[in-house]
Design a protein around this motif. Sequence first.
Motif, PDB file in Angstrom:
ATOM      1  N   ASP A 135     -19.649  36.561 -33.634  1.00 20.59           N
ATOM      2  CA  ASP A 135     -20.583  34.577 -33.654  1.00 20.59           C
ATOM      3  C   ASP A 135     -20.603  34.439 -32.213  1.00 20.59           C
ATOM      4  O   ASP A 135     -20.197  32.830 -32.229  1.00 20.59           O
ATOM      5  N   ALA A 136     -21.102  34.945 -31.181  1.00 17.39           N
ATOM      6  CA  ALA A 136     -20.513  35.033 -30.207  1.00 17.39           C
ATOM      7  C   ALA A 136     -20.577  33.040 -30.058  1.00 17.39           C
ATOM      8  O   ALA A 136     -20.423  32.224 -28.880  1.00 17.39           O
ATOM      9  N   ASP A 137     -22.036  33.159 -30.427  1.00 13.13           N
ATOM     10  CA  ASP A 137     -22.304  31.212 -29.569  1.00 13.13           C
ATOM     11  C   ASP A 137     -22.378  30.102 -30.835  1.00 13.13           C
ATOM     12  O   ASP A 137     -22.161  28.802 -30.602  1.00 13.13           O
ATOM     13  N   GLY A 138     -21.172  30.765 -31.365  1.00  9.29           N
ATOM     14  CA  GLY A 138     -21.067  29.298 -32.967  1.00  9.29           C
ATOM     15  C   GLY A 138     -21.902  29.381 -33.777  1.00  9.29           C
ATOM     16  O   GLY A 138     -21.845  28.072 -35.054  1.00  9.29           O
ATOM     17  N   SER A 139     -23.321  29.857 -33.722  1.00 10.57           N
ATOM     18  CA  SER A 139     -24.612  29.505 -34.631  1.00 10.57           C
ATOM     19  C   SER A 139     -24.248  29.722 -35.892  1.00 10.57           C
ATOM     20  O   SER A 139     -23.938  28.700 -36.816  1.00 10.57           O
ATOM     21  N   ALA A 140     -23.634  30.569 -36.187  1.00 11.25           N
ATOM     22  CA  ALA A 140     -23.270  30.891 -37.565  1.00 11.25           C
ATOM     23  C   ALA A 140     -22.384  29.828 -38.334  1.00 11.25           C
ATOM     24  O   ALA A 140     -22.327  29.516 -39.822  1.00 11.25           O
ATOM     25  N   VAL A 141     -21.300  29.640 -37.599  1.00 11.58           N
ATOM     26  CA  VAL A 141     -19.959  28.441 -38.395  1.00 11.58           C
ATOM     27  C   VAL A 141     -20.686  27.499 -38.700  1.00 11.58           C
ATOM     28  O   VAL A 141     -20.952  27.089 -39.620  1.00 11.58           O
ATOM     29  N   ALA A 142     -22.007  27.262 -37.015  1.00 18.04           N
ATOM     30  CA  ALA A 142     -22.775  25.645 -36.949  1.00 18.04           C
ATOM     31  C   ALA A 142     -22.888  25.559 -38.245  1.00 18.04           C
ATOM     32  O   ALA A 142     -23.070  24.487 -39.280  1.00 18.04           O
ATOM     33  N   ALA A 143     -24.107  26.488 -38.597  1.00 15.88           N
ATOM     34  CA  ALA A 143     -24.614  26.827 -40.018  1.00 15.88           C
ATOM     35  C   ALA A 143     -24.221  26.357 -41.015  1.00 15.88           C
ATOM     36  O   ALA A 143     -24.917  25.254 -41.705  1.00 15.88           O
ATOM     37  N   ARG A 144     -23.076  26.866 -41.538  1.00 23.60           N
ATOM     38  CA  ARG A 144     -22.753  26.847 -42.557  1.00 23.60           C
ATOM     39  C   ARG A 144     -21.921  24.788 -42.321  1.00 23.60           C
ATOM     40  O   ARG A 144     -21.919  24.718 -43.602  1.00 23.60           O
ATOM     41  N   VAL A 145     -21.068  24.662 -40.966  1.00 25.38           N
ATOM     42  CA  VAL A 145     -20.823  23.555 -41.569  1.00 25.38           C
ATOM     43  C   VAL A 145     -22.124  22.392 -41.374  1.00 25.38           C
ATOM     44  O   VAL A 145     -22.129  21.807 -42.526  1.00 25.38           O
ATOM     45  N   GLY A 146     -23.089  22.992 -40.977  1.00 24.42           N
ATOM     46  CA  GLY A 146     -24.254  21.935 -41.448  1.00 24.42           C
ATOM     47  C   GLY A 146     -24.729  21.820 -43.184  1.00 24.42           C
ATOM     48  O   GLY A 146     -24.738  20.997 -43.394  1.00 24.42           O
ATOM     49  N   ARG A 147     -24.903  22.698 -43.048  1.00 26.95           N
ATOM     50  CA  ARG A 147     -25.153  22.858 -44.834  1.00 26.95           C
ATOM     51  C   ARG A 147     -24.681  22.115 -45.787  1.00 26.95           C
ATOM     52  O   ARG A 147     -24.796  21.849 -47.055  1.00 26.95           O
ATOM     53  N   LEU A 148     -22.629  23.274 -45.820  1.00 26.18           N
ATOM     54  CA  LEU A 148     -21.664  22.320 -46.428  1.00 26.18           C
ATOM     55  C   LEU A 148     -22.065  20.258 -45.877  1.00 26.18           C
ATOM     56  O   LEU A 148     -22.019  20.092 -46.880  1.00 26.18           O
ATOM     57  N   LEU A 149     -22.415  20.165 -45.197  1.00 32.51           N
ATOM     58  CA  LEU A 149     -22.825  18.469 -45.139  1.00 32.51           C
ATOM     59  C   LEU A 149     -23.858  18.172 -45.169  1.00 32.51           C
ATOM     60  O   LEU A 149     -23.901  16.950 -45.126  1.00 32.51           O
ATOM     61  N   GLY A 150     -24.905  18.638 -45.248  1.00 29.26           N
ATOM     62  CA  GLY A 150     -26.643  18.304 -45.634  1.00 29.26           C
ATOM     63  C   GLY A 150     -27.016  17.574 -44.417  1.00 29.26           C
ATOM     64  O   GLY A 150     -27.592  16.453 -44.471  1.00 29.26           O
ATOM     65  N   ARG A 151     -26.146  18.085 -42.800  1.00 29.23           N
ATOM     66  CA  ARG A 151     -26.595  17.094 -41.839  1.00 29.23           C
ATOM     67  C   ARG A 151     -26.803  18.205 -40.316  1.00 29.23           C
ATOM     68  O   ARG A 151     -26.567  19.451 -40.601  1.00 29.23           O
ATOM     69  N   ILE A 152     -27.447  17.610 -39.388  1.00 28.08           N
ATOM     70  CA  ILE A 152     -27.781  18.773 -38.561  1.00 28.08           C
ATOM     71  C   ILE A 152     -26.266  18.584 -37.000  1.00 28.08           C
ATOM     72  O   ILE A 152     -25.926  18.078 -37.622  1.00 28.08           O
ATOM     73  N   VAL A 153     -26.425  19.754 -36.835  1.00 24.68           N
ATOM     74  CA  VAL A 153     -24.739  20.480 -36.578  1.00 24.68           C
ATOM     75  C   VAL A 153     -25.495  20.827 -34.681  1.00 24.68           C
ATOM     76  O   VAL A 153     -25.854  21.260 -34.294  1.00 24.68           O
ATOM     77  N   ALA A 154     -24.289  20.200 -34.160  1.00 27.42           N
ATOM     78  CA  ALA A 154     -24.638  20.430 -32.021  1.00 27.42           C
ATOM     79  C   ALA A 154     -23.549  20.833 -31.968  1.00 27.42           C
ATOM     80  O   ALA A 154     -22.450  20.981 -32.316  1.00 27.42           O
ATOM     81  N   VAL A 155     -23.681  21.896 -31.327  1.00 23.39           N
ATOM     82  CA  VAL A 155     -22.998  22.950 -31.119  1.00 23.39           C
ATOM     83  C   VAL A 155     -23.069  23.363 -29.452  1.00 23.39           C
ATOM     84  O   VAL A 155     -23.869  23.036 -28.471  1.00 23.39           O
ATOM     85  N   SER A 156     -21.523  22.888 -28.620  1.00 21.32           N
ATOM     86  CA  SER A 156     -21.791  22.993 -27.708  1.00 21.32           C
ATOM     87  C   SER A 156     -21.311  23.583 -26.895  1.00 21.32           C
ATOM     88  O   SER A 156     -21.921  25.040 -27.467  1.00 21.32           O
ATOM     89  N   ARG A 157     -21.662  23.944 -25.715  1.00 19.34           N
ATOM     90  CA  ARG A 157     -21.393  25.639 -24.596  1.00 19.34           C
ATOM     91  C   ARG A 157     -20.175  26.261 -24.806  1.00 19.34           C
ATOM     92  O   ARG A 157     -19.099  24.623 -24.923  1.00 19.34           O
TER      93      ARG A 157
END
Length: 179
Positions: A22-44
């Motif tokens: 998950d080199a850019d962290g998108s998969a982790v961020a998507a799981r967090v976003g679904r858990l929180l029910g909100r948009i998640v922004a990922v930095s470089r």
Amino acid sequence: MSASSSSASNAAWIVAAIDASDADGSAVAARVGRLLGRIVAVSRPFDAIAGRSSAEADARATLEAAELLADPPGVARADRLPAYRLLGNLHNLPDGTRQARALLAPLLRGRADVRRERIATLRAVLDQPGFAEAAEALGVHRNTVAYRIRRIEDATGWRLADPELRLPLALALRLVQDD
């Protein structure tokens, strides 16, 4: 990677170590976003503590820009911040909404439910890599999407394979919010 999520009442920051799958962290961020029910922004990604504050500022700016979009992504990536800002400012184009409505006029005629179906289908086809993914996004069979697109092309004279048409249509869809 630093991730940011906010709502009107609070904000949350997460710093996560990611692995090569998950080199850019998108998969982790998507799981967090679904858990929180909100948009998640990922930095470089950053690998030294000195880069953390800059990464958090990037994530915060990215989240703010993505939240202004009519159809924000579930995961907003800092490397796409200029794109979010551009899309968020489309409504400031002189005459942009009128031109978008003129381009989409053939789809904006008829009953409200038919208009919504046409717009949703066109948006899914332009936003997804193929008909199968568009069908999944719409919750319909792939053949249904193909049939709807044929009807749209027949009614408008458009050929959605034409790249000179795809970009203006995608922008017009972001400008026009059909009731």
